[in-house]
Design a protein around this motif. Sequence first.
Motif, PDB file in Angstrom:
ATOM      1  N   TYR A  46       0.834  -1.211   0.000  1.00 55.44           N
ATOM      2  CA  TYR A  46       0.000   0.000   0.000  1.00 55.44           C
ATOM      3  C   TYR A  46       0.865   1.256   0.000  1.00 55.44           C
ATOM      4  O   TYR A  46       0.598   2.217  -0.738  1.00 55.44           O
ATOM      5  N   SER A  49       2.557   1.817  -3.330  1.00 55.89           N
ATOM      6  CA  SER A  49       1.550   2.199  -4.324  1.00 55.89           C
ATOM      7  C   SER A  49       1.153   3.661  -4.164  1.00 55.89           C
ATOM      8  O   SER A  49       1.015   4.393  -5.160  1.00 55.89           O
ATOM      9  N   ILE A  50       0.984   4.100  -2.918  1.00 53.01           N
ATOM     10  CA  ILE A  50       0.656   5.510  -2.663  1.00 53.01           C
ATOM     11  C   ILE A  50       1.780   6.412  -3.164  1.00 53.01           C
ATOM     12  O   ILE A  50       1.533   7.447  -3.793  1.00 53.01           O
ATOM     13  N   LEU A  54       1.059   9.412  -5.944  1.00 52.79           N
ATOM     14  CA  LEU A  54       1.129  10.832  -5.583  1.00 52.79           C
ATOM     15  C   LEU A  54       1.863  11.678  -6.618  1.00 52.79           C
ATOM     16  O   LEU A  54       1.329  12.713  -7.056  1.00 52.79           O
ATOM     17  N   ALA A 197      -5.698   6.480  -4.725  1.00 54.62           N
ATOM     18  CA  ALA A 197      -4.819   6.968  -3.656  1.00 54.62           C
ATOM     19  C   ALA A 197      -5.577   7.082  -2.335  1.00 54.62           C
ATOM     20  O   ALA A 197      -5.067   6.702  -1.273  1.00 54.62           O
ATOM     21  N   LEU A 200      -6.223   3.578  -0.970  1.00 51.51           N
ATOM     22  CA  LEU A 200      -5.014   2.970  -0.432  1.00 51.51           C
ATOM     23  C   LEU A 200      -4.619   3.593   0.901  1.00 51.51           C
ATOM     24  O   LEU A 200      -4.103   2.899   1.794  1.00 51.51           O
ATOM     25  N   LEU A 201      -4.829   4.893   1.047  1.00 48.87           N
ATOM     26  CA  LEU A 201      -4.536   5.549   2.327  1.00 48.87           C
ATOM     27  C   LEU A 201      -5.397   4.949   3.442  1.00 48.87           C
ATOM     28  O   LEU A 201      -4.901   4.703   4.553  1.00 48.87           O
TER      29      LEU A 201
END
Length: 303
Positions: A46, A49-50, A54, A197, A200-201
């Motif tokens: 995660y 990926s973030i 971004l 995003a 995932l956060l």
Amino acid sequence: MTDSQETTAWIKAMPVVFVLIWSTGFIVARYGMPHAPPFSFLLVRYLLSILCFLPWIVLARVKWPQSRSQWLHLAVTGILMHAGYLGGVWAAVKAGMGSGLSSLIVGFQPVLTAIWLSYSLRGSDQPGVSRRQWLGLLLGFAGLLMVVWRKLTLGSPMDHVTPVNMAFAIGALLSITIGTLYQKRFVQPCDVRSANAVQLLAAFAVTVPLAWAEPEAMRWNAELVGAMAWSVLGLTLGGSSLLYMLIQRGAAASVTSLMYMVPPTTAIIAWLLFGETITAATLGGTALTALGVSLVVRPARPS
């Protein structure tokens, strides 16, 4: 080929590309699971990926969701479809459940989705699940069962079912089913990059305490690095983004029926990569599943 023709061709190819990418999930698990606990692996996945999304969002000047409610809805889907689904599947496999049984349990999602849609749309003007789609769902599930039956009956001695890994697998099934229906119902169309995003956060936040509680440490090596790289670039940035777009564009029953094609495709990829046996039942089940999916996703003829 004009831009509109290219766009149309890409939209038509999206389901095929999604199935091919999503089917590599168990292949990644085979490479990475022996070297890392499930929630620690997913936490790093995660985070990376973030960190990929971004700068992409900033450079492309992508807009973030405009309202608090939209952030909340995306967070809920992120917890369900990332943390709940992936965490449940990986934890079940780590706890000893075979990939055949876990894929069969999660593969029940299209039928569960259709049952809910038929119940929730009773008496409304919106079309529910047609008889043709019900037939396709049942054929698809029968084909799925043919594909995984050999693994269920001839699994290794390490493949066993316990209340713990069964709870993880059922939790994954409920998470992906509820998350798909929730996203279709509440999430307004927005850019897939910013939406992913936010999801995932939220998944990262709820996975932190689970990973912290795991006693096993990650043992980094070439196989784990490769599994992590494909999990981030292929499965999350590619597969999860395609799933988001498919849900926004299609009916829930049609989109989730694509999940039927994942275990047969996984079996074929495992044959190509690892030399795993492809039986007549696998080929027949794959053909039956493809027929079932085609009945579900085929547009209804105008009356």
